[in-house]
Structure formats: structure tokens, C-alpha cells
Design a protein around this motif. Sequence first.
Motif, mmCIF file in Angstrom:
data_model
loop_
_atom_site.group_PDB
_atom_site.id
_atom_site.type_symbol
_atom_site.label_atom_id
_atom_site.label_comp_id
_atom_site.label_asym_id
_atom_site.label_seq_id
_atom_site.Cartn_x
_atom_site.Cartn_y
_atom_site.Cartn_z
ATOM 1 N N ILE A 68 3.053 -2.820 7.340
ATOM 2 C CA ILE A 68 3.697 -1.981 8.350
ATOM 3 C C ILE A 68 4.717 -1.076 7.659
ATOM 4 C CG2 ILE A 68 5.024 -1.953 10.490
ATOM 5 C CD1 ILE A 68 4.095 -5.002 10.729
ATOM 6 N N ILE A 69 4.504 0.238 7.806
ATOM 7 C CA ILE A 69 5.415 1.243 7.241
ATOM 8 C C ILE A 69 5.653 2.300 8.308
ATOM 9 C CG2 ILE A 69 5.686 3.036 5.480
ATOM 10 C CD1 ILE A 69 4.085 1.224 3.599
ATOM 11 N N ASP A 70 6.919 2.546 8.614
ATOM 12 C CA ASP A 70 7.292 3.540 9.637
ATOM 13 C C ASP A 70 6.578 3.284 10.964
ATOM 14 O OD1 ASP A 70 9.037 4.892 7.934
ATOM 15 O OD2 ASP A 70 7.443 6.209 7.187
ATOM 16 N N GLY A 71 6.402 2.003 11.326
ATOM 17 C CA GLY A 71 5.759 1.647 12.586
ATOM 18 C C GLY A 71 4.245 1.715 12.563
ATOM 19 N N LYS A 72 3.657 2.223 11.476
ATOM 20 C CA LYS A 72 2.205 2.325 11.370
ATOM 21 C C LYS A 72 1.672 1.073 10.683
ATOM 22 C CE LYS A 72 -1.626 5.033 9.802
ATOM 23 N NZ LYS A 72 -2.212 5.439 8.580
ATOM 24 N N GLU A 73 0.672 0.450 11.285
ATOM 25 C CA GLU A 73 0.085 -0.772 10.749
ATOM 26 C C GLU A 73 -1.256 -0.482 10.091
ATOM 27 O OE1 GLU A 73 -0.011 -3.979 13.548
ATOM 28 O OE2 GLU A 73 2.103 -3.719 14.083
ATOM 29 N N THR A 74 -1.436 -1.050 8.894
ATOM 30 C CA THR A 74 -2.687 -0.939 8.164
ATOM 31 C C THR A 74 -3.103 -2.341 7.759
ATOM 32 O OG1 THR A 74 -2.034 1.224 7.285
ATOM 33 C CG2 THR A 74 -3.819 0.074 6.145
ATOM 34 N N VAL A 75 -4.338 -2.715 8.064
ATOM 35 C CA VAL A 75 -4.845 -4.033 7.695
ATOM 36 C C VAL A 75 -5.645 -3.907 6.407
ATOM 37 C CG1 VAL A 75 -6.286 -5.987 8.383
ATOM 38 C CG2 VAL A 75 -4.903 -4.786 10.095
#
Length: 116
Positions: free
Chosen positions: A70-77
Motif C-alpha cells: 500500500i502506497i499513497d492509498g493505492k493497493e497492489t497485490v
Amino acid sequence: MHVKRFAEAKPYEAPNHRGVTGLRLQGFEEQGPKNQWVGYSQFLPGGGAGPDSTPFEKVYVVLEGEMTVIIDGKETVLKPLDSCTIWANEVREIVNRSNHVCKMLVVIPYPPGVKP
């Protein structure tokens, strides 16, 4: 060449981490790498780290399981063999939201002023 066997890897504690066991595969030894070290992290379900940042970049490589970054509210799996670079001073949080252990390699340069 410097060989270090998995059986020789020593555990380490990482600040602001939870539900994880880390082993140092390479680094912080006299004959080891001079620029970076490599960790092997095993995150239990619900385990993770942060949110926080470091003054140097790092690379995550997921070997098994999955990890949400999670970076700047953006989630990447990230899934097996996915990788990412976390930039210097970038605030990140990581969370294992699965029911499986997530196994990751982490490559990090030595902090400024630290010599192996």
C-alpha cells in the motif's frame, strides 16, 4: 564467490514489522556483499510492516503466497515471482491478507555509514 548456506542464515528483527520471521541470507559479514544485504522474510497471515519509510530504496520479490503493498492509498497485490522497488523515503505498508504464509526476498543497501 561467497557462499552462505541456508542453514547458516541468522534471524534478524526488523523495526515496525509484525507476524514475521526474517533470516539474513547474505550481508553484514566480512566476506559477503559490499553494497547490499539480502533477507528472507516469512509473513504469517495478517503479518506485515509499516506504514513507514527508509532513506534508501529496497526491492521485494514474492516467492510464495501473496503480499499487499500500500502506497499513497493505492493497493497492489504481489504474487509469486512478482517484485517491486520501494523508493527512498516512499511511505509504504505491506500486509499479508491471505491465509497462507508469504515468503519474500528483500534486497536492501547498507544504511549510510554502515560497513559489513
